[in-house]
Design a protein around this motif. Structure first.
Motif, PDB file in Angstrom:
ATOM      1  N   PRO A  31     -17.537  94.830  47.390  1.00 54.33           N
ATOM      2  CA  PRO A  31     -17.188  93.795  46.401  1.00 54.33           C
ATOM      3  C   PRO A  31     -17.592  94.189  44.979  1.00 54.33           C
ATOM      4  N   GLU A  32     -18.628  95.022  44.859  1.00 52.14           N
ATOM      5  CA  GLU A  32     -19.033  95.481  43.520  1.00 52.14           C
ATOM      6  C   GLU A  32     -17.960  96.377  42.901  1.00 52.14           C
ATOM      7  N   THR A  33     -17.295  97.192  43.736  1.00 51.06           N
ATOM      8  CA  THR A  33     -16.163  97.996  43.246  1.00 51.06           C
ATOM      9  C   THR A  33     -15.087  97.078  42.690  1.00 51.06           C
ATOM     10  N   GLN A  34     -14.781  96.040  43.455  1.00 54.66           N
ATOM     11  CA  GLN A  34     -13.726  95.103  43.025  1.00 54.66           C
ATOM     12  C   GLN A  34     -14.109  94.390  41.730  1.00 54.66           C
ATOM     13  N   ARG A  35     -15.391  94.040  41.601  1.00 57.64           N
ATOM     14  CA  ARG A  35     -15.844  93.371  40.373  1.00 57.64           C
ATOM     15  C   ARG A  35     -15.721  94.321  39.166  1.00 57.64           C
ATOM     16  N   VAL A  36     -16.244  95.527  39.343  1.00 63.09           N
ATOM     17  CA  VAL A  36     -16.233  96.505  38.256  1.00 63.09           C
ATOM     18  C   VAL A  36     -14.800  96.777  37.782  1.00 63.09           C
ATOM     19  N   MET A  37     -13.921  96.974  38.750  1.00 60.51           N
ATOM     20  CA  MET A  37     -12.546  97.324  38.400  1.00 60.51           C
ATOM     21  C   MET A  37     -11.875  96.198  37.612  1.00 60.51           C
ATOM     22  N   ARG A  38     -12.111  94.976  38.035  1.00 67.20           N
ATOM     23  CA  ARG A  38     -11.515  93.844  37.305  1.00 67.20           C
ATOM     24  C   ARG A  38     -12.093  93.730  35.901  1.00 67.20           C
ATOM     25  N   GLU A  39     -13.381  93.984  35.773  1.00 60.05           N
ATOM     26  CA  GLU A  39     -13.984  93.910  34.431  1.00 60.05           C
ATOM     27  C   GLU A  39     -13.455  95.020  33.526  1.00 60.05           C
ATOM     28  N   LEU A  40     -13.242  96.184  34.106  1.00 61.40           N
ATOM     29  CA  LEU A  40     -12.662  97.281  33.317  1.00 61.40           C
ATOM     30  C   LEU A  40     -11.225  96.961  32.901  1.00 61.40           C
TER      31      LEU A  40
END
Ligand SMILES: [Zn+2]
Length: 509
Positions: free
Chosen positions: A275-284
């Motif tokens: 889920p941290e990957t998904q969060r990071v990608m959306r923030e980027l």
């Protein structure tokens, strides 16, 4: 098909005019890039193009006259011609919002267009045809050949894909954007390759990344003025280390191993179940869309991905895992006012006989994405080679396949110059989305020139201005204007190579 026949007729006529005159049968007639659909020109009857010239502009967009005046002033200073705006248009224009026509003769210059976009393309054609008045030491006004142009693009989405590699100076990126606009491309994708200096996630890039927030915003503003919309890219699946596979470099894990959980072992893919990957990608994605001025698209990459390795990702059927990831991002992107684009290869099964001889594939599992992904994701079908990069094929079955599946689809050529025209023609024939010209690590030298010249011609549905030395003359003029607009002072920011001869040719032994 009748468009091709019409073009042949026009070019038969137009090229005859380029054969020179009675005195000089070898003489050259200037031609703008890309070659206009209809172009008649006579350099033996030049007309003034200076401060006494009135350019009549017929365009319903009231902002167009101000844009044209401002750019004439930028390009020509005190010799700039006057612009007289007129809203009604009496000229017969080809179909389409971006169509334009120009008549230049002893009475002055007359431009007609339906939109500011058409006015820009007209202005770039004029600019490439205007030369300094003859016979003086320095420029004292300009002249144009007597000419007429009637022009409209073949494809509405005409895009170059530019790689911001660590070794590519930001000036070269700006030159590539400005030159693409001059050649009438209307979109440019910027792929960061570890060079996007995210403020939210500074760990994502290499140290001293040059694709800063300020630089991106500056370039996006330049692009907006010039008529080319910049589109960000994020490698949302494979290529997660923002490197080419050949270098085995990773913009995160090589220097910051603490971020290992975000990636699959080895780092080529993101770990999609984290889920941290998904969060990071959306923030980027949000940060990039903001920096790029809220463009209508963002490219998610997704080429050359590998099957999962980590225990969490291995628990999910591969096709389902990837579909959830991309579909989730596509919905998120839509909520932020843009649309997702992606490379096509995962959507083809390498064992499907229909694609025998094609260049890149996924597996049976990932090919299910062609049925499961949201149909508003723009599929970018990169096809570089059927053997020798030079083959000319008329039909592009993978492009047709994605179109039949209901996706907007772009043909994406590279150095396969001779196939660019037929690919664009096929995209147009099947009602595809557009042409996405990739440049990769060849944004220099003759490859850069040829990719742009052939790609622009393909996107506008005309043959490249191929007849030497006209070809080199047209390109040199267009590229030099880019340097002038940037006020370059470094020799490396001119021409198509950084140096006249390779550095290190004369070692001390
Ligand atoms: Zn994983």
């Amino acid at each position: 098909m009748h468009r091709i026949l019409a073009l042949l007729a026009v070019f038969t006529f137009a090229y005859r005019a380029f054969g020179g005159n009675a005195v000089n049968p070898d003489a050259i007639e200037l031609a703008p890039l890309p070659m206009p659909v209809e172009f008649k020109s006579d350099m033996d009857s030049p007309v003034p193009f200076d401060r006494d010239t009135v350019v009549t502009l017929e365009c319903p967009d009231e902002a167009a006259a101000a844009w044209l005046s401002a750019h004439f002033a930028e390009w020509y200073g005190e010799d700039a011609p006057k612009v007289r705006g007129a809203v009604a248009t009496s000229a017969t224009l080809p179909d389409g919002d971006e169509a334009y026509s120009i008549v230049a003769d002893a009475n002055g210059v007359k431009i007609a267009a339906r939109s500011l976009a058409g006015v820009r393309w007209a202005a770039y054609s004029i600019r490439q045809l205007a030369i300094a008045k003859r016979g003086t030491f320095n420029t004292k006004g300009r002249i144009l050949p007597t000419f007429t142009i009637s022009d409209a693009p073949h494809l509405a989405f005409r895009c170059v894909h530019l790689c911001w590699f660590p070794e590519v100076r930001k000036e070269q990126i700006e030159r590539a954007i400005r030159l693409a606009a001059m050649l009438k491309f209307n979109y440019a994708i910027l792929e960061p390759w570890g060079m996007y200096a995210s403020e939210r996630h500074p760990w994502w890039s290499w140290p001293e990344a040059t694709m800063t927030k300020a630089e991106v915003r500056r370039l996006a503003a330049i692009g907006k003025d010039l008529g080319i919309t910049l589109i960000p890219q994020i490698a949302a699946f494979g290529h997660a280390g923002q490197g080419r596979s050949i270098t085995v470099k990773h913009s995160v894990l090589d220097l910051k191993p603490e971020f290992e959980p975000l990636f699959e072992p080895g780092g080529w893919n993101w770990c999609l179940t984290n889920p941290e990957t998904q969060r990071v990608m959306r923030e980027l994605i949000v940060e990039m869309l903001e920096d790029f001025g809220n463009p209508p698209y963002i490219h998610l990459g997704c080429d050359e991905a590998q099957p999962p390795t980590c225990p969490e990702c291995r628990k999910r059927p591969y096709g389902e895992l990837v579909c959830d990831h991309i579909a989730g991002l596509a919905v998120f992107i839509k909520e932020h006012g843009a649309r997702a684009m992606m490379w096509h290869d995962m959507l083809l099964d390498k064992d499907d006989g229909r694609w025998k001889g094609f260049v890149a594939f996924g597996s049976k599992a990932t090919a299910t994405l062609a049925d499961t992904l949201p149909k508003d994701v723009v599929i970018c079908d990169w096809q570089y080679s059927y053997g020798d990069m030079k083959e000319v094929r008329k039909d592009w079955p993978t492009i047709g396949y994605f179109k039949e599946k209901g996706f907007p689809v772009c043909g994406a050529p590279w150095r396969n110059y001779n196939s660019m025209g037929p690919m664009a023609e096929y995209v147009s024939r099947v009602g595809g989305f557009g042409l996405l010209l990739t440049t990769w690590n060849h944004l220099r030298g003759g490859d850069w020139r040829d990719m742009y010249v052939y790609g622009a011609g393909a996107a506008w549905g005309t043959p490249p201005v191929r007849k030497a030395p006209m070809y080199d003359t047209s390109f040199a003029l267009a590229l030099r204007f880019v340097g002038h607009d940037m006020h370059v002072t470094d020799k490396r920011d001119t021409g198509i190579y950084d140096f006249e001869v390779p550095l290190g040719w004369w070692p001390p032994w």
